[in-house]
Motif scaffolding. Structure first.
Motif: not given
Length: 327
Positions: A54-58, A60-61, A64, A95
């Motif tokens: 998953l992207p490092k940005s929480k 952005l994740s 998604i 997430c």
């Protein structure tokens, strides 16, 4: 001569048992599928793999995660044991909560069933949305609400949200990271471990599920449902009453649209609230969430979802209808 056994006389207890068994038979297979999936995750998914993918940005994740239901479609009965294992395998809590709330709505099966129930296939094409306003409103509002809750959860640590037993397992997994591990078991060993994990998850989840089904069955058979018609015409009472109905009916998200569509007494906004709130929070989920989250968190989740969906349903339905393009 053929002798036919006399059918038993209708009774309130018979109605209760029929309602109880119908929900059990409908939901239990999905719980079994979900717990088998959770066991496979526990045995075969490498620890921290999801955290690395998953992207490092929480933020952005989390955004998604709201779309994961399109890739891993599960109903609300199956998603609770699945996210329980995913969190233990390194999926960020925000997430996991976002996926848990959105997956029962943001999946292809629910989209098709909603299109069918509201007869929105007519005029549907790639160039125009046709009259699929309810389907679009349901999926989009479900995604929005799930992401909002996920972003709120970002502010909290797992120990503040999850039950102590699950939070301790996450901390233990983090403590073991970087240390030498025993050689991985072979396929047969992992398969046995998966089945044992599935069995434990099924027994744990099924207990809470059964409690919720008992309460739901009693409401459906022992209370006069015609009372709802008296509040359907009141705009202040229609939304909370139909959301309360969605909670106690505990319908599967793949079939609830067929119940909502014929409710002519309720507005489209009220039906939207029914179709979004029900898959996120009903009586059986209330107890199933208790197997993962702390009790106070479950209460906050119940109140927060009720208020958030109740406030957004009408303006969101109006917004989607304003974009309606006649075929």
């Amino acid at each position: 001569m053929i002798f036919l056994a006399a059918l038993p006389e209708p009774s309130r207890m018979g109605d209760f048992l029929m309602a109880f068994l119908s929900i059990i038979f409908e939901g239990a297979p999905y719980i079994l599928i979900g717990t088998i999936f959770s066991g496979i995750i526990d045995a075969f998914l490498p620890a921290k793999l999801l955290d690395r993918v998953l992207p490092k940005s929480k933020v952005l994740s989390t955004l998604i995660a709201g779309f994961l239901g399109l890739v891993f479609p599960v109903c609300e009965c199956a998603v609770v044991p699945v996210i329980r294992r995913l969190v233990q395998k390194g999926l960020p809590l925000s997430c996991a909560v976002t996926y848990m709330l959105s997956a029962p709505i943001m999946n292809p099966i629910v989209a098709i069933s909603t299109l069918t129930a509201f007869k929105e296939f007519e005029g549907l094409s790639w160039a125009t949305a046709g009259n699929a306003t309810m389907t679009i409103a349901r999926l989009s509002l479900g995604y929005l609400v799930a992401v909002i809750v996920g972003l709120v959860v970002l502010r909290f640590k797992p120990g503040q949200v999850l039950r102590a037993s699950i939070a301790n397992k996450i901390e233990a997994a983090n403590a073991e990271e970087g240390h030498e591990h025993a050689p991985e078991a072979n396929f047969n060993g992992k398969l046995v471990h998966a089945m044992r994990s599935s069995m434990r998850d099924f027994l744990d989840t099924a207990m809470y599920f059964a409690i919720g089904v008992i309460i739901t069955s009693a409401f459906n058979t022992q209370i006069n449902q015609a009372i709802l018609n008296t509040v359907a015409g009141n705009e202040w009472l229609a939304l909370p009453s139909i959301m309360g109905l969605a909670m106690v009916l505990s319908l599967c998200s793949t079939s609830d649209a067929f119940i909502a569509a014929p409710m002519a007494a309720f507005s489209m906004a009220a039906k939207l609230a029914f179709l979004v709130f029900g898959p996120m929070m009903d009586i059986k989920l209330l107890f199933m969430y208790s197997s993962v989250f702390q009790r106070k968190v479950v209460v906050y989740l119940l109140v927060g979802l009720f208020v958030l969906i109740g406030v957004l349903a009408t303006p969101w339905m109006n917004l989607i209808q304003s974009f309606y393009i006649k075929p």
